[in-house]
Write a protein that holds these residues in place. Structure first.
Motif, PDB file in Angstrom:
ATOM      1  N   ILE A  15       0.870  -1.203  -0.110  1.00 33.11           N
ATOM      2  CA  ILE A  15      -0.159  -0.045  -0.037  1.00 33.11           C
ATOM      3  C   ILE A  15       0.748   1.276   0.207  1.00 33.11           C
ATOM      4  CG2 ILE A  15      -1.630   1.468   1.417  1.00 33.11           C
ATOM      5  CD1 ILE A  15      -3.027  -1.206   2.140  1.00 33.11           C
ATOM      6  N   PRO A  16       1.781   1.419   1.033  1.00 34.22           N
ATOM      7  CA  PRO A  16       2.599   2.676   0.849  1.00 34.22           C
ATOM      8  C   PRO A  16       3.688   2.689  -0.288  1.00 34.22           C
ATOM      9  CG  PRO A  16       3.467   1.278   2.491  1.00 34.22           C
ATOM     10  CD  PRO A  16       2.254   0.654   2.181  1.00 34.22           C
ATOM     11  N   SER A  17       3.736   1.579  -0.814  1.00 34.67           N
ATOM     12  CA  SER A  17       4.771   1.479  -2.069  1.00 34.67           C
ATOM     13  C   SER A  17       4.090   2.015  -3.397  1.00 34.67           C
ATOM     14  CB  SER A  17       5.436   0.132  -2.064  1.00 34.67           C
ATOM     15  OG  SER A  17       5.745  -0.505  -1.113  1.00 34.67           O
ATOM     16  N   ILE A  18       2.845   2.050  -3.349  1.00 32.25           N
ATOM     17  CA  ILE A  18       2.106   2.391  -4.898  1.00 32.25           C
ATOM     18  C   ILE A  18       2.623   3.932  -5.011  1.00 32.25           C
ATOM     19  CG2 ILE A  18      -0.256   3.045  -5.678  1.00 32.25           C
ATOM     20  CD1 ILE A  18      -1.401   1.100  -3.983  1.00 32.25           C
ATOM     21  N   THR A  19       2.768   4.673  -4.152  1.00 27.11           N
ATOM     22  CA  THR A  19       3.173   6.065  -4.660  1.00 27.11           C
ATOM     23  C   THR A  19       4.593   5.774  -5.440  1.00 27.11           C
ATOM     24  OG1 THR A  19       1.909   7.010  -2.819  1.00 27.11           O
ATOM     25  CG2 THR A  19       3.984   8.493  -3.861  1.00 27.11           C
ATOM     26  N   VAL A  20       5.655   5.135  -4.979  1.00 24.41           N
ATOM     27  CA  VAL A  20       6.774   5.044  -5.482  1.00 24.41           C
ATOM     28  C   VAL A  20       6.819   4.461  -6.911  1.00 24.41           C
ATOM     29  CG1 VAL A  20       8.945   3.912  -5.317  1.00 24.41           C
ATOM     30  CG2 VAL A  20       7.855   4.621  -3.358  1.00 24.41           C
ATOM     31  N   ALA A  64       7.548   6.226 -10.346  1.00 28.45           N
ATOM     32  CA  ALA A  64       8.714   5.427 -11.262  1.00 28.45           C
ATOM     33  C   ALA A  64       8.122   5.441 -12.579  1.00 28.45           C
ATOM     34  CB  ALA A  64       9.139   4.104 -10.522  1.00 28.45           C
ATOM     35  N   LEU A  65       6.760   5.308 -12.645  1.00 30.45           N
ATOM     36  CA  LEU A  65       6.278   4.874 -13.944  1.00 30.45           C
ATOM     37  C   LEU A  65       6.404   6.305 -15.044  1.00 30.45           C
ATOM     38  CD1 LEU A  65       4.922   3.482 -16.143  1.00 30.45           C
ATOM     39  CD2 LEU A  65       2.708   3.863 -15.206  1.00 30.45           C
ATOM     40  N   GLY A  66       6.048   7.426 -14.133  1.00 29.84           N
ATOM     41  CA  GLY A  66       6.297   8.880 -14.815  1.00 29.84           C
ATOM     42  C   GLY A  66       7.842   9.262 -14.987  1.00 29.84           C
ATOM     43  N   ASP A  67       8.717   8.592 -14.085  1.00 29.60           N
ATOM     44  CA  ASP A  67      10.125   8.819 -14.475  1.00 29.60           C
ATOM     45  C   ASP A  67      10.498   8.190 -15.602  1.00 29.60           C
ATOM     46  OD1 ASP A  67      10.293  10.624 -12.274  1.00 29.60           O
ATOM     47  OD2 ASP A  67      11.139   9.159 -10.985  1.00 29.60           O
ATOM     48  N   LEU A  68      10.056   6.943 -15.676  1.00 25.50           N
ATOM     49  CA  LEU A  68      10.522   6.039 -17.013  1.00 25.50           C
ATOM     50  C   LEU A  68       9.894   6.592 -18.380  1.00 25.50           C
ATOM     51  CD1 LEU A  68       9.567   2.455 -15.533  1.00 25.50           C
ATOM     52  CD2 LEU A  68      11.967   3.414 -15.804  1.00 25.50           C
ATOM     53  N   LEU A  69       9.018   7.256 -18.472  1.00 26.99           N
ATOM     54  CA  LEU A  69       8.597   7.971 -19.636  1.00 26.99           C
ATOM     55  C   LEU A  69       9.396   9.202 -19.823  1.00 26.99           C
ATOM     56  CD1 LEU A  69       4.588   8.119 -19.100  1.00 26.99           C
ATOM     57  CD2 LEU A  69       5.626   6.593 -20.507  1.00 26.99           C
ATOM     58  N   TYR A  70      10.114   9.922 -19.021  1.00 30.03           N
ATOM     59  CA  TYR A  70      11.028  10.873 -19.359  1.00 30.03           C
ATOM     60  C   TYR A  70      12.310  10.215 -19.385  1.00 30.03           C
ATOM     61  CZ  TYR A  70       8.355  15.058 -18.170  1.00 30.03           C
ATOM     62  OH  TYR A  70       7.349  16.089 -18.370  1.00 30.03           O
ATOM     63  N   ASP A  79      -3.404   8.101  -6.172  1.00 24.44           N
ATOM     64  CA  ASP A  79      -4.490   8.493  -5.167  1.00 24.44           C
ATOM     65  C   ASP A  79      -5.733   7.868  -5.067  1.00 24.44           C
ATOM     66  OD1 ASP A  79      -2.455  10.531  -4.299  1.00 24.44           O
ATOM     67  OD2 ASP A  79      -3.360  12.115  -5.383  1.00 24.44           O
ATOM     68  N   LEU A  80      -6.105   7.516  -6.130  1.00 22.78           N
ATOM     69  CA  LEU A  80      -7.597   7.044  -6.333  1.00 22.78           C
ATOM     70  C   LEU A  80      -7.514   5.497  -5.844  1.00 22.78           C
ATOM     71  CD1 LEU A  80      -9.173   8.326  -9.585  1.00 22.78           C
ATOM     72  CD2 LEU A  80      -9.391   9.153  -7.125  1.00 22.78           C
ATOM     73  N   LEU A  81      -6.071   4.866  -6.269  1.00 17.32           N
ATOM     74  CA  LEU A  81      -5.867   3.533  -5.864  1.00 17.32           C
ATOM     75  C   LEU A  81      -5.871   3.461  -4.074  1.00 17.32           C
ATOM     76  CD1 LEU A  81      -3.603   2.127  -8.558  1.00 17.32           C
ATOM     77  CD2 LEU A  81      -5.536   1.109  -8.025  1.00 17.32           C
ATOM     78  N   TYR A  82      -5.050   4.399  -3.785  1.00 12.76           N
ATOM     79  CA  TYR A  82      -5.037   4.516  -2.318  1.00 12.76           C
ATOM     80  C   TYR A  82      -6.379   4.484  -1.637  1.00 12.76           C
ATOM     81  CZ  TYR A  82      -0.132   5.331  -0.499  1.00 12.76           C
ATOM     82  OH  TYR A  82       1.043   5.261  -0.137  1.00 12.76           O
ATOM     83  N   LEU A  83      -7.341   5.158  -2.242  1.00 12.05           N
ATOM     84  CA  LEU A  83      -8.469   5.429  -1.405  1.00 12.05           C
ATOM     85  C   LEU A  83      -9.325   3.970  -1.702  1.00 12.05           C
ATOM     86  CD1 LEU A  83     -10.092   7.696  -0.194  1.00 12.05           C
ATOM     87  CD2 LEU A  83     -11.425   8.382  -2.311  1.00 12.05           C
TER      88      LEU A  83
END
Length: 296
Positions: free
Chosen positions: A216-221, A225-231, A280-284
């Motif tokens: 659960i707390p790893s979802i943010t990372v 990471a996926l956003g960073d991989l695009l760049y 954020d929505l996955l967290y919720l």
């Protein structure tokens, strides 16, 4: 926070990020020395030909006029026309985005497949040697499978392995470290001691009780990471000649193709904020208590 409040906040954030990216990339693109009209016409072209190209592209207009026209087109879903190819930027991004996303997903999958087991083992065996110190779809693999073309599939796989591994290693350590930290926290909880006292096997407790809560707390990372991989795919795609957005935008930069560069920045920034919204929505969805401020 409720679902709708998170959605509303992220939508405003999306607008602000894209607006900021538009302004910054427009300014930087026009500060770069060089004349795209001259580059497009060639060194032997006469000044009259270069001036005609400049007028045709609207480069002879004041910067505020060019920016107003760019923003106006952007509101209508038009990212402009590539100076280098003469094709709509959105059409070209649609072609190359899938290949970049495929590479990013493969890299993230490899990082998870290697990083999560390393994180689990380093948490379970902490302070030992393993513990680290403090154009159907545009996806080449999927399209090859849909066509039933095994030769193309394995050819694409061979070309995908090295760039995917290169990108994966960037985030592998981050994933492993995050999972380790979260696992150590979960393994010290009372419910784990209760499960052990009930006679459940150690690995069953680790995989079925501790790991789901540690993720659960790893979802943010993982989302970041996926956003960073695009760049990050820009350099990797160029080095390994993977036909994605990264290699395409590098060629556009070399040709001073301002609309293509700005279109790339807008699309990737939009995707980055969108990934954060999904996180954020996955967290919720996973833990509704988060939306109630941790109550109950």
């Amino acid at each position: 926070m409720t679902f709708w409040s998170i959605l509303r906040q992220r939508c405003w954030g999306l607008v602000l990020v894209v607006a900021g990216v538009c302004v910054i990339t427009f300014i930087i693109s026009h500060l770069i020395p060089g004349d795209p009209a001259r580059l497009l016409a060639g060194d032997r072209a006469s000044d009259a030909i270069v001036e005609n190209i400049r007028q045709h592209l609207g480069l002879d207009q004041p910067l505020y006029v060019q920016f107003y026209r760019y923003v106006s087109d952007l509101f209508h879903g038009d990212l402009g026309t590539s100076i280098r190819t003469g094709r709509p930027v959105l059409e070209e991004l649609r072609i190359f985005f899938s290949a970049t996303l495929e590479l990013a997903f493969c890299a993230l999958l490899l990082a998870l497949l290697i990083g999560i087991p390393l994180g689990i083992l380093s948490a379970v065996w902490r302070n030992r040697w393993l513990d680290p110190p403090t154009h159907v779809t545009g996806f080449y693999l999927l399209d090859a499978l849909l066509e039933g073309n095994g030769e193309v599939f394995f050819n694409a796989l061979q070309h995908l392995i090295l760039p995917a591994l290169t990108l994966a290693f960037v985030h592998l350590g981050i994933v492993a470290r995050q999972i380790r930290s979260a696992m150590l926290e979960q393994l010290s909880e009372d419910y784990i001691r209760t499960a052990r006292a009930s006679g459940l096997s150690g690995w069953y407790i680790v995989l079925c009780y501790a790991l789901p809560n540690a993720l659960i707390p790893s979802i943010t990372v993982l989302g970041l990471a996926l956003g960073d991989l695009l760049y990050g795919a820009v350099l990797t795609e160029t080095v390994f000649a993977w036909p994605g957005m990264g290699a395409w935008v590098v060629t556009s930069i070399q040709a001073l193709d301002f609309p293509a560069v700005m279109g790339f920045a807008v699309v990737v920034s939009f995707a980055y904020v969108l990934v954060n919204l999904v996180v954020d929505l996955l967290y919720l969805w996973i833990d509704p208590r988060i939306g109630r401020g941790g109550g109950e």
